[in-house]
Design a protein around this motif. Structure first.
Motif, mmCIF file in Angstrom:
data_model
loop_
_atom_site.group_PDB
_atom_site.id
_atom_site.type_symbol
_atom_site.label_atom_id
_atom_site.label_comp_id
_atom_site.label_asym_id
_atom_site.label_seq_id
_atom_site.Cartn_x
_atom_site.Cartn_y
_atom_site.Cartn_z
ATOM 1 N N TRP A 176 0.832 -1.197 0.000
ATOM 2 C CA TRP A 176 0.000 0.000 0.000
ATOM 3 C C TRP A 176 0.871 1.254 0.000
ATOM 4 O O TRP A 176 0.588 2.232 -0.688
ATOM 5 N N SER A 177 1.944 1.218 0.777
ATOM 6 C CA SER A 177 2.867 2.350 0.831
ATOM 7 C C SER A 177 3.644 2.481 -0.470
ATOM 8 O O SER A 177 3.858 3.595 -0.974
ATOM 9 N N PHE A 178 4.058 1.355 -1.030
ATOM 10 C CA PHE A 178 4.869 1.385 -2.250
ATOM 11 C C PHE A 178 4.112 1.990 -3.419
ATOM 12 O O PHE A 178 4.719 2.642 -4.282
ATOM 13 N N GLN A 179 2.802 1.803 -3.473
ATOM 14 C CA GLN A 179 2.051 2.344 -4.612
ATOM 15 C C GLN A 179 2.214 3.860 -4.709
ATOM 16 O O GLN A 179 2.176 4.431 -5.795
ATOM 17 N N HIS A 180 2.420 4.527 -3.572
ATOM 18 C CA HIS A 180 2.567 5.984 -3.593
ATOM 19 C C HIS A 180 3.871 6.417 -4.248
ATOM 20 O O HIS A 180 3.995 7.569 -4.683
ATOM 21 N N VAL A 181 4.838 5.511 -4.339
ATOM 22 C CA VAL A 181 6.108 5.825 -5.001
ATOM 23 C C VAL A 181 5.886 6.057 -6.489
ATOM 24 O O VAL A 181 6.592 6.849 -7.115
ATOM 25 N N VAL A 182 4.899 5.378 -7.060
ATOM 26 C CA VAL A 182 4.670 5.464 -8.508
ATOM 27 C C VAL A 182 3.361 6.158 -8.848
ATOM 28 O O VAL A 182 2.877 6.058 -9.963
ATOM 29 N N MET A 183 2.823 6.888 -7.904
ATOM 30 C CA MET A 183 1.565 7.603 -8.144
ATOM 31 C C MET A 183 1.735 9.073 -7.794
ATOM 32 O O MET A 183 1.374 9.494 -6.688
ATOM 33 N N PRO A 184 2.256 9.906 -8.678
ATOM 34 C CA PRO A 184 2.801 9.544 -9.992
ATOM 35 C C PRO A 184 4.267 9.127 -9.890
ATOM 36 O O PRO A 184 4.939 9.409 -8.900
ATOM 37 N N LEU A 185 4.766 8.485 -10.934
ATOM 38 C CA LEU A 185 6.167 8.089 -11.012
ATOM 39 C C LEU A 185 6.960 9.274 -11.550
ATOM 40 O O LEU A 185 6.760 9.712 -12.677
ATOM 41 N N THR A 186 7.877 9.819 -10.724
ATOM 42 C CA THR A 186 8.594 11.044 -11.077
ATOM 43 C C THR A 186 10.052 10.823 -11.451
ATOM 44 O O THR A 186 10.685 11.712 -12.013
ATOM 45 N N PHE A 187 10.617 9.660 -11.085
ATOM 46 C CA PHE A 187 12.041 9.370 -11.270
ATOM 47 C C PHE A 187 12.926 10.333 -10.470
ATOM 48 O O PHE A 187 14.108 10.483 -10.760
#
Length: 238
Positions: A176-187
């Motif tokens: 659940w926490s990891f999804q926030h890393v790619v929402m959005p994915l900014t690099f």
């Protein structure tokens, strides 16, 4: 009734993150075709719009896996009609408590990553129609789908498969926490680390709350209203 296996939970654990990257890539392609020099960056604020693709993908998978178990999507909601009004009111009452965990995690992550407190991430920079969609429609589909994915579906099944509530909560809270890393994915490595570290406190709270209630409506209501605010605040105060 079907037999519970690892196939469904393993597929759903990072499904939202995977669909998020794919949906953002699709929007980036549209910007690239329109001649944007930074299509991926331009796609980032459109999460409230392309979020419908993420939810559609997750709901399709949930429908498929619950059907194999001999149940339906509605069974994941845990609706108790005698408590429906109370659940809606409880969802509103959960907002202040939820904000404590969200803000505590956000500011702590800011200190860890940036050496200073960082404000919550807000979604903005959208045309008015997209912003209105992000306030009035997106949050309610998003909040319910997210709660169904992590709490309604994943948490109880991982409890059974791992034979440990602690392990199940850990798996779900991390995904659940990891999804926030790619929402959005900014690099942007620092921003991605900030997003990851800001989320576990609230994710653990959400899972423990579900274990107590065994219904997703209260959390879905709180989730939707808070997500709507992340779009409304920049809209009202650009």
């Amino acid at each position: 009734m079907g037999t519970l296996t690892w196939r469904g939970p393993a597929s759903m654990l990072f499904a939202r993150a995977g669909f998020a990257v794919g949906a953002q890539a699709g929007v980036a392609v549209v910007f690239a075709l329109r001649g944007s020099p930074t299509p991926w960056h331009d796609a980032e604020p459109w999460l409230p719009v392309y979020g419908m693709l993420i939810d559609a993908g997750c709901l399709a998978l949930l429908w498929r896996f619950t059907r194999r178990e001999g149940i339906g999507l509605v069974d994941l909601v845990g609706v108790d009609r005698t408590r429906l009004v109370r659940d809606l009111l409880l969802g509103v009452a959960l907002i202040p408590v939820s904000l404590v965990f969200i803000l505590a995690g956000t500011y702590a992550a800011g200190w860890i990553v940036y050496g200073a407190p960082a404000p919550p991430y807000l979604l903005g920079d959208l045309p008015l129609p997209a912003s209105l969609y992000g306030v009035l429609v997106w949050p309610f589909i998003w909040g319910l789908t997210e709660q169904l994915t992590y709490n309604g579906y994943l948490l109880p099944r991982l409890q059974v498969l791992t034979r440990s509530t602690t392990v199940a909560v850990s798996f779900v809270a991390f995904a659940w926490s990891f999804q926030h890393v790619v929402m959005p994915l900014t690099f942007d490595a620092k921003f991605m680390a900030f997003r990851l570290l800001a989320s576990p406190l609230f994710s653990v709270f959400e899972t423990i709350l579900y274990l107590r209630l065994r219904r997703v409506i209260p959390s879905a209501v709180a989730h939707a209203l808070m997500d709507g605010a992340t779009v409304a605040i920049p809209l009202l105060a650009p």
